[in-house]
Scaffold this active site. Structure first.
Site, short mmCIF file in Angstrom:
data_model
loop_
_atom_site.label_atom_id
_atom_site.label_comp_id
_atom_site.label_asym_id
_atom_site.label_seq_id
_atom_site.Cartn_x
_atom_site.Cartn_y
_atom_site.Cartn_z
N GLY A 69 -54.00 9.75 23.60
CA GLY A 69 -52.65 9.55 24.13
C GLY A 69 -52.57 9.64 25.64
N CYS A 75 -37.61 -9.98 1.25
CA CYS A 75 -38.05 -11.18 1.96
C CYS A 75 -37.63 -12.40 1.15
CB CYS A 75 -39.56 -11.16 2.14
SG CYS A 75 -40.24 -12.75 2.69
N CYS A 94 -41.12 -14.22 -0.19
CA CYS A 94 -42.08 -13.59 -1.11
C CYS A 94 -41.47 -12.42 -1.87
CB CYS A 94 -43.32 -13.12 -0.35
SG CYS A 94 -43.07 -11.61 0.59
N CYS A 147 -40.62 -12.07 5.96
CA CYS A 147 -41.60 -11.12 6.49
C CYS A 147 -42.00 -11.53 7.91
CB CYS A 147 -42.87 -11.12 5.66
SG CYS A 147 -42.67 -10.43 4.02
N CYS A 201 -47.05 -12.11 3.87
CA CYS A 201 -46.12 -12.93 3.12
C CYS A 201 -46.87 -14.02 2.33
CB CYS A 201 -45.11 -13.56 4.08
SG CYS A 201 -43.66 -14.28 3.29
#
Lengths: 383, 318
Positions: free
Chosen positions: B48, B257, B260, B282, B288
């Site tokens: 980080g 979605c 899908c 998606c 997807c």
């Protein structure tokens, strides 16, 4: 997949073809050659070399041709090429005092050793369109009258003349010029703060001309308490020398053209130092007095703190000036807003709907979209 | 001077090597790649923490993924399989452009399948398919400094990180709650890495933040313009900042979605006509397609087909 993003690969290839066609323009007009750009658009070449930080007239001209005359794009092309080059040696500091002068003017002295040399300048042309240039001109040789006597050389630099009397601060050697180690290298090291003068001058030298011009103007106009005098501006070729390790003495490897500007600035003096003049320095590749002068004014502004003055204006703020003067970085980040942001935007859409639903109970007076936007988009731009 | 040097190329000609012989493998010279790898090692050792690095100009504009590209160039080898996504999609124009660049300068195999890739370079998303231990995800980072909007000066923000002085950020989140009743940050939602450094997850939607926590894959971050590199080693704790009484939440959609039928993925809104019609699909195009290939269909699939938004043969080769 949906149509909006499908076929990206084919679209890119077609876009390359379209831009090549656009660049060439009307095929019945003869194609522009790189030597033509080098010879007849020399000042554009100079700007691209300076901000692209690579002294190579041919490549700069090529970049201008490839970028269709878009100089910021050409600078980017040259920088991207420059980054692939091997660093062979560090040059010795160039001696502008022994420059072969093509132009040299001082605004601080009426006459001075070596004299004023006007040289090629647009300064005293009347900015009237010259319609005769619409036609191809017949080249007339020997139009300029030759000097009665050759120019004396070397010509002392104006701040050095002032320096003899102790009226201007001495030029202190930066790192790398003596025992202080190598100078900072902005092409190899990330920006560091507080920034020393070597780092600052390098950033200014490759900084965007327009940005520095605006900053310098702001200093003069009132956002920076300093009145500069153009101590001297000189332009011409200088020798570049390196000291190969195996030889141990300097050898000349070639000549480059530069423009140097030394600004002389007031300094009230402080408890430690009596009043004297202070320096602002500008140096660019090729011929660009506007850039060299702007750089010199901004250099002096950035010395505010080291001279014990109180900073208070944008041009005196090193982080502000240095981080935002590079047009390759700036152009990239501003134009990246063209990239799709629909993932982030979807997040914002969802949030706006949610907050609006919560904020406007059924039957309540409507919040205008402007009011809603004011609350929601308060300082959170997408990246 | 002759332009021959251009034709010869700075990398010299090495016929045996894959990729464009005019450039060194992965474009950057070996010294630069080594410099970047050293910074990466430091970044991995201090999760980080933003490591300054001597970023180079790339032949792509700053802000368009130069940091991610430099990191990728430093870690990619001839055996790697490379995937690039932008906004979750493999063939948004900038993803295509970056993929073509690495194809040209490395000759490596590229893929759209998340599971097959060894290196995934991404802008603004983490794939829906969970990443594995032998994968590296490289994030393109526009602004590595999560505190920049609170403090514009680099000199100051570096001090704030050094002293773990993160009160500013907590106050900002608190102000959101007092104004809106919840935290009004939907992307670039700040995270605490390994309990030490507040870190920018890059502008991924906060929906993706939980995927970063204890991810088996190595996460590398490159910010070209700002010249910073940071990293999150595998299985490192990544916590999205929140309050005990206002726990972190991710976005939810009340519809699946349209193509899908997935209910667990990040959805983008697609406008389908000029009468307010819209559907949600998606953002992760590979996810997807994979689901559709497996026989899933969403409620708007037929509508989408009728207006040419999608074709039956897609996904067949995936």
């Amino acid at each position: 997949m949906y149509v909006a993003v499908k076929g990206g690969e084919r679209a890119i290839l077609n876009s390359h073809k379209a831009v090549a066609k656009k660049r060439r323009g009307d095929a019945s007009v003869p194609e522009l050659s790189v030597p033509q750009i080098m010879e007849q658009m020399g000042l554009a070449v100079d700007r691209v070399m300076t901000e692209g930080s690579l002294y190579d007239r041919e490549l700069a001209a090529l970049a201008i041709k490839q970028a269709q005359g878009d100089l910021v794009e050409a600078i980017f092309l040259l920088r991207a090429y420059r980054t692939t080059l091997t660093r062979l040696a560090h040059a010795e500091p160039v001696d502008t005092g022994s420059m072969r002068i093509e132009r040299r003017v001082s605004a601080t002295f009426k006459d001075l050793p070596g004299g004023q040399v006007l040289g090629p300048t647009y300064d005293y042309t009347h900015r009237l369109l010259d319609f005769s240039l619409l036609e191809e001109a017949v080249i007339e040789e020997g139009e300029t009258e030759p000097e009665a006597e050759p120019l004396d050389g070397p010509m002392p630099r104006v701040p050095d003349i002032l320096g003899d009397e102790g009226l201007i601060e001495p030029e202190v050697d930066g790192p790398g010029s003596g025992s202080g180690g190598d100078p900072y290298d902005i092409t190899r090291e990330p920006m560091r703060f507080p920034a020393e003068r070597d780092q600052r001058l390098q950033v200014l030298a490759r900084g965007d001309e327009g940005f520095l011009l605006g900053l310098a103007y702001s200093v003069q106009r009132g956002f920076g308490q300093n009145h500069p005098f153009a101590g001297e501006i000189r332009h011409g070729p200088v020798m570049v020398e390196i000291v190969p390790e195996e030889l141990g003495f300097p050898i000349e490897i070639g000549e480059i053209e530069v423009t140097e500007c030394q600004m002389v600035n007031q300094f009230k003096g402080s408890k430690q130092a009596p009043p004297s003049f202070t320096r602002g320095y500008g140096l660019v590749l090729g011929h660009s007095e506007r850039k060299a002068m702007a750089m010199a004014v901004v250099d002096r502004a950035l010395r505010t703190e080291e001279l014990g003055e109180t900073p208070g204006y944008p041009a005196q703020d090193a982080e502000f000036v240095l981080y935002h003067s590079d047009n390759v970085e700036a152009a990239g980040f501003v134009t990246h807003l063209k990239l799709p942001h629909y993932v982030d935007f979807q997040g914002e859409l969802e949030l706006v709907r949610k907050v609006r639903d919560e904020a406007v109970p059924v039957g309540a007076p409507e919040v205008t979209p402007d009011e809603a936007c004011e609350v929601l988009f308060d300082g959170e731009p997408a990246e | 001077m002759s332009l021959l040097k251009d034709a010869e190329g700075p990398g010299g000609g090495d016929a045996a090597r894959p990729g464009d012989p005019h450039y060194n493998f992965a474009y950057l010279d070996e010294q630069t790649k080594r410099m970047i790898r050293r910074c990466l090692l430091k970044a991995i050792a201090v999760p980080g923490y933003q490591v300054p690095f001597g970023g180079r100009e790339m032949p792509l504009a700053y802000g368009w993924g130069t940091g991610g590209m430099q990191v990728t160039a430093a870690v990619i080898g001839p055996e790697d399989v490379f995937k690039v996504i932008d906004q979750g999609a493999d063939d948004t124009t900038n993803a295509v452009s970056i993929r073509r660049f690495f194809q040209r300068v490395t000759g490596v195999e590229t893929t759209e399948k998340t599971g097959d890739a060894t290196i995934i370079q991404t802008r603004h998303r983490i794939p829906e398919t969970p990443l594995k231990a032998d994968q590296i995800i490289v994030y393109q980072v526009p602004q590595p400094e999560p505190l920049r909007k609170l403090e514009p000066r680099e000199g100051e923000t570096r001090k704030l990180h050094a002293y773990s002085e993160y009160g500013l950020m907590q106050v900002r989140l608190y102000e959101d709650i007092s104004q809106f009743g919840h935290i009004a940050t939907t992307y670039s939602y700040p995270v605490m890495v390994n309990g030490r450094y507040i870190t920018s997850p890059t502008p991924i939607p906060k929906f993706d933040n939980p995927k970063m926590d204890r991810m088996p894959a190595l996460q590398l971050f490159g910010a070209g313009r700002e010249r910073r590199i940071y990293a999150i080693p595998p299985y490192t704790s990544v916590k999205s900042l929140d309050f005990d009484d206002h726990p972190f939440e991710v976005q939810r959609w009340d519809k699946p979605c349209g193509l899908c039928g997935a209910t667990d993925s990040y959805l983008d809104e697609v406008i389908t006509d000029d009468k307010g019609g819209k559907m949600f699909v998606c953002s992760d195009t590979h996810y997807c397609e994979m689901r559709r290939a497996a026989g899933h269909a969403g409620p708007a699939y037929e509508t989408a087909k009728a207006i040419d938004l999608v074709h039956d043969d897609e996904g067949a080769d995936r």
